[in-house]
Design a protein around this motif. Structure first.
Motif, PDB file in Angstrom:
ATOM      1  N   LYS A  75      62.284  57.317  81.848  1.00  0.00           N
ATOM      2  CA  LYS A  75      62.893  58.584  81.415  1.00  0.00           C
ATOM      3  C   LYS A  75      61.863  59.516  80.793  1.00  0.00           C
ATOM      4  O   LYS A  75      61.999  60.731  80.906  1.00  0.00           O
ATOM      5  N   SER A  76      60.847  58.961  80.164  1.00  0.00           N
ATOM      6  CA  SER A  76      59.846  59.823  79.539  1.00  0.00           C
ATOM      7  C   SER A  76      58.992  60.556  80.583  1.00  0.00           C
ATOM      8  O   SER A  76      58.293  61.507  80.240  1.00  0.00           O
ATOM      9  N   TYR A  77      59.051  60.142  81.837  1.00  0.00           N
ATOM     10  CA  TYR A  77      58.289  60.784  82.907  1.00  0.00           C
ATOM     11  C   TYR A  77      59.147  61.698  83.784  1.00  0.00           C
ATOM     12  O   TYR A  77      58.624  62.423  84.621  1.00  0.00           O
ATOM     13  N   VAL A  78      60.454  61.646  83.611  1.00  0.00           N
ATOM     14  CA  VAL A  78      61.367  62.466  84.403  1.00  0.00           C
ATOM     15  C   VAL A  78      61.496  63.832  83.744  1.00  0.00           C
ATOM     16  O   VAL A  78      61.792  63.934  82.554  1.00  0.00           O
ATOM     17  N   HIS A  79      61.268  64.883  84.510  1.00  0.00           N
ATOM     18  CA  HIS A  79      61.392  66.241  83.988  1.00  0.00           C
ATOM     19  C   HIS A  79      62.861  66.583  83.754  1.00  0.00           C
ATOM     20  O   HIS A  79      63.730  66.162  84.540  1.00  0.00           O
ATOM     21  N   PRO A  80      63.144  67.367  82.706  1.00  0.00           N
ATOM     22  CA  PRO A  80      64.539  67.760  82.430  1.00  0.00           C
ATOM     23  C   PRO A  80      65.182  68.405  83.654  1.00  0.00           C
ATOM     24  O   PRO A  80      64.568  69.212  84.342  1.00  0.00           O
ATOM     25  N   GLY A  81      66.412  68.009  83.905  1.00  0.00           N
ATOM     26  CA  GLY A  81      67.153  68.545  85.045  1.00  0.00           C
ATOM     27  C   GLY A  81      66.997  67.722  86.314  1.00  0.00           C
ATOM     28  O   GLY A  81      67.761  67.906  87.255  1.00  0.00           O
ATOM     29  N   ASN A  82      66.007  66.829  86.373  1.00  0.00           N
ATOM     30  CA  ASN A  82      65.816  65.981  87.553  1.00  0.00           C
ATOM     31  C   ASN A  82      66.608  64.692  87.408  1.00  0.00           C
ATOM     32  O   ASN A  82      66.807  64.197  86.300  1.00  0.00           O
ATOM     33  N   VAL A  83      67.014  64.123  88.533  1.00  0.00           N
ATOM     34  CA  VAL A  83      67.787  62.875  88.523  1.00  0.00           C
ATOM     35  C   VAL A  83      66.883  61.642  88.509  1.00  0.00           C
ATOM     36  O   VAL A  83      67.359  60.531  88.324  1.00  0.00           O
ATOM     37  N   GLY A  84      65.600  61.855  88.715  1.00  0.00           N
ATOM     38  CA  GLY A  84      64.655  60.737  88.738  1.00  0.00           C
ATOM     39  C   GLY A  84      63.233  61.257  88.812  1.00  0.00           C
ATOM     40  O   GLY A  84      62.963  62.439  88.574  1.00  0.00           O
ATOM     41  N   LEU A  85      62.335  60.359  89.166  1.00  0.00           N
ATOM     42  CA  LEU A  85      60.918  60.694  89.273  1.00  0.00           C
ATOM     43  C   LEU A  85      60.624  61.421  90.580  1.00  0.00           C
ATOM     44  O   LEU A  85      61.052  60.970  91.637  1.00  0.00           O
ATOM     45  N   THR A  86      59.889  62.513  90.499  1.00  0.00           N
ATOM     46  CA  THR A  86      59.349  63.127  91.710  1.00  0.00           C
ATOM     47  C   THR A  86      58.103  62.337  92.091  1.00  0.00           C
ATOM     48  O   THR A  86      57.639  61.479  91.332  1.00  0.00           O
ATOM     49  N   TYR A  87      57.524  62.629  93.234  1.00  0.00           N
ATOM     50  CA  TYR A  87      56.301  61.939  93.637  1.00  0.00           C
ATOM     51  C   TYR A  87      55.200  62.168  92.599  1.00  0.00           C
ATOM     52  O   TYR A  87      54.501  61.229  92.214  1.00  0.00           O
ATOM     53  N   GLU A  88      55.058  63.385  92.122  1.00  0.00           N
ATOM     54  CA  GLU A  88      54.028  63.688  91.124  1.00  0.00           C
ATOM     55  C   GLU A  88      54.274  62.916  89.830  1.00  0.00           C
ATOM     56  O   GLU A  88      53.341  62.414  89.207  1.00  0.00           O
ATOM     57  N   ASP A  89      55.545  62.805  89.406  1.00  0.00           N
ATOM     58  CA  ASP A  89      55.886  62.014  88.224  1.00  0.00           C
ATOM     59  C   ASP A  89      55.521  60.549  88.444  1.00  0.00           C
ATOM     60  O   ASP A  89      55.025  59.872  87.539  1.00  0.00           O
ATOM     61  N   PHE A  90      55.790  60.060  89.647  1.00  0.00           N
ATOM     62  CA  PHE A  90      55.494  58.673  89.998  1.00  0.00           C
ATOM     63  C   PHE A  90      53.994  58.393  89.920  1.00  0.00           C
ATOM     64  O   PHE A  90      53.571  57.365  89.404  1.00  0.00           O
ATOM     65  N   VAL A  91      53.184  59.338  90.396  1.00  0.00           N
ATOM     66  CA  VAL A  91      51.723  59.187  90.325  1.00  0.00           C
ATOM     67  C   VAL A  91      51.283  59.137  88.865  1.00  0.00           C
ATOM     68  O   VAL A  91      50.458  58.297  88.479  1.00  0.00           O
ATOM     69  N   THR A  92      51.837  60.015  88.042  1.00  0.00           N
ATOM     70  CA  THR A  92      51.492  60.032  86.616  1.00  0.00           C
ATOM     71  C   THR A  92      51.901  58.720  85.946  1.00  0.00           C
ATOM     72  O   THR A  92      51.137  58.152  85.155  1.00  0.00           O
ATOM     73  N   LEU A  93      53.094  58.223  86.255  1.00  0.00           N
ATOM     74  CA  LEU A  93      53.552  56.944  85.713  1.00  0.00           C
ATOM     75  C   LEU A  93      52.620  55.818  86.151  1.00  0.00           C
ATOM     76  O   LEU A  93      52.229  54.978  85.337  1.00  0.00           O
ATOM     77  N   HIS A  94      52.262  55.799  87.412  1.00  0.00           N
ATOM     78  CA  HIS A  94      51.355  54.777  87.941  1.00  0.00           C
ATOM     79  C   HIS A  94      50.037  54.773  87.169  1.00  0.00           C
ATOM     80  O   HIS A  94      49.538  53.733  86.764  1.00  0.00           O
ATOM     81  N   ARG A  95      49.462  55.953  86.961  1.00  0.00           N
ATOM     82  CA  ARG A  95      48.196  56.051  86.224  1.00  0.00           C
ATOM     83  C   ARG A  95      48.344  55.573  84.792  1.00  0.00           C
ATOM     84  O   ARG A  95      47.468  54.900  84.256  1.00  0.00           O
ATOM     85  N   SER A  96      49.458  55.917  84.157  1.00  0.00           N
ATOM     86  CA  SER A  96      49.684  55.504  82.768  1.00  0.00           C
ATOM     87  C   SER A  96      49.803  53.987  82.647  1.00  0.00           C
ATOM     88  O   SER A  96      49.248  53.388  81.741  1.00  0.00           O
ATOM     89  N   ILE A  97      50.548  53.383  83.570  1.00  0.00           N
ATOM     90  CA  ILE A  97      50.697  51.920  83.548  1.00  0.00           C
ATOM     91  C   ILE A  97      49.348  51.260  83.790  1.00  0.00           C
ATOM     92  O   ILE A  97      48.978  50.308  83.119  1.00  0.00           O
ATOM     93  N   ASN A  98      48.603  51.793  84.742  1.00  0.00           N
ATOM     94  CA  ASN A  98      47.272  51.267  85.022  1.00  0.00           C
ATOM     95  C   ASN A  98      46.398  51.325  83.776  1.00  0.00           C
ATOM     96  O   ASN A  98      45.766  50.344  83.395  1.00  0.00           O
TER      97      ASN A  98
END
Length: 188
Positions: A75-98
């Motif tokens: 949820k901390s990576y999902v932009h307000p108003g979106n129902v989930g992660l966009t591809y760009e959000d997913f890339v950012t999440l991936h980098r953060s986990i890494n």
């Protein structure tokens, strides 16, 4: 929520049911591969990955995800108003986990050669498909993994066998690690 240090080998969110390790990072994981992962998780193809889609995909891959922790993190990576992660959000999440879970590994592994890292990553990927651990990927094993991931190709054994034969250089009906490495390097 309990935190883990970057030297930890296991995420509190993801635990492998089969071999005790799950690594999201790979030096050879390029944007095309990351996009493929996103598309696999986006089961309804709406260009968003919801918590439910991630949980379902991880479960199909044999990984146990703590839904509450996963929900909080994503949820901390999902932009307000979106129902989930966009591809760009997913890339950012991936980098953060890494960075969080494998940052120290990067320092330790810098001593090893890039080829050794790539070999290790390919070996781990090979093990995902080699369900029985015999050192070969058979058509039945490929079909099983493709089915778990929701690929329609898994329905027809003929198509699966064609996939095997396209990389089976010695024509033994299976893909060995050497053939798998050759195939993966071509895809990079």
């Amino acid at each position: 929520m309990e935190t883990q240090t970057p030297t930890s080998k296991h995420s509190p969110l993801l635990k492998s049911c089969s071999n005790g390790s799950f690594r999201l990072r790979s030096p050879s994981l390029n944007s095309l591969r990351l996009r493929r992962i996103f598309d696999l998780f986006d089961s309804n193809h709406d260009s968003f990955i919801t918590i439910e889609e991630i949980t379902r995909a991880l479960t199909l891959l044999g990984l146990d995800a703590n839904a509450s922790d996963l929900d909080t993190m994503i949820k901390s990576y999902v932009h307000p108003g979106n129902v989930g992660l966009t591809y760009e959000d997913f890339v950012t999440l991936h980098r953060s986990i890494n960075d969080l879970f494998f940052g120290m590994d990067d320092v330790e592994e810098a001593v090893g050669s890039k080829e050794e890292q790539e070999e290790g990553d390919l070996n781990e990927a090979f093990k995902v498909f080699d369900e029985n651990g015999d050192g070969f990927i058979s058509a039945a094993e490929l079909q099983l993994v493709l089915g778990k991931l929701g690929f329609t190709e898994a329905i027809e054994m003929g198509r699966v066998k064609m996939m095997i034969s396209s990389v089976d250089l010695n024509h033994d009906g299976c893909v060995d690690f050497s053939e798998f490495k050759d195939m993966m390097r071509v895809l990079q």
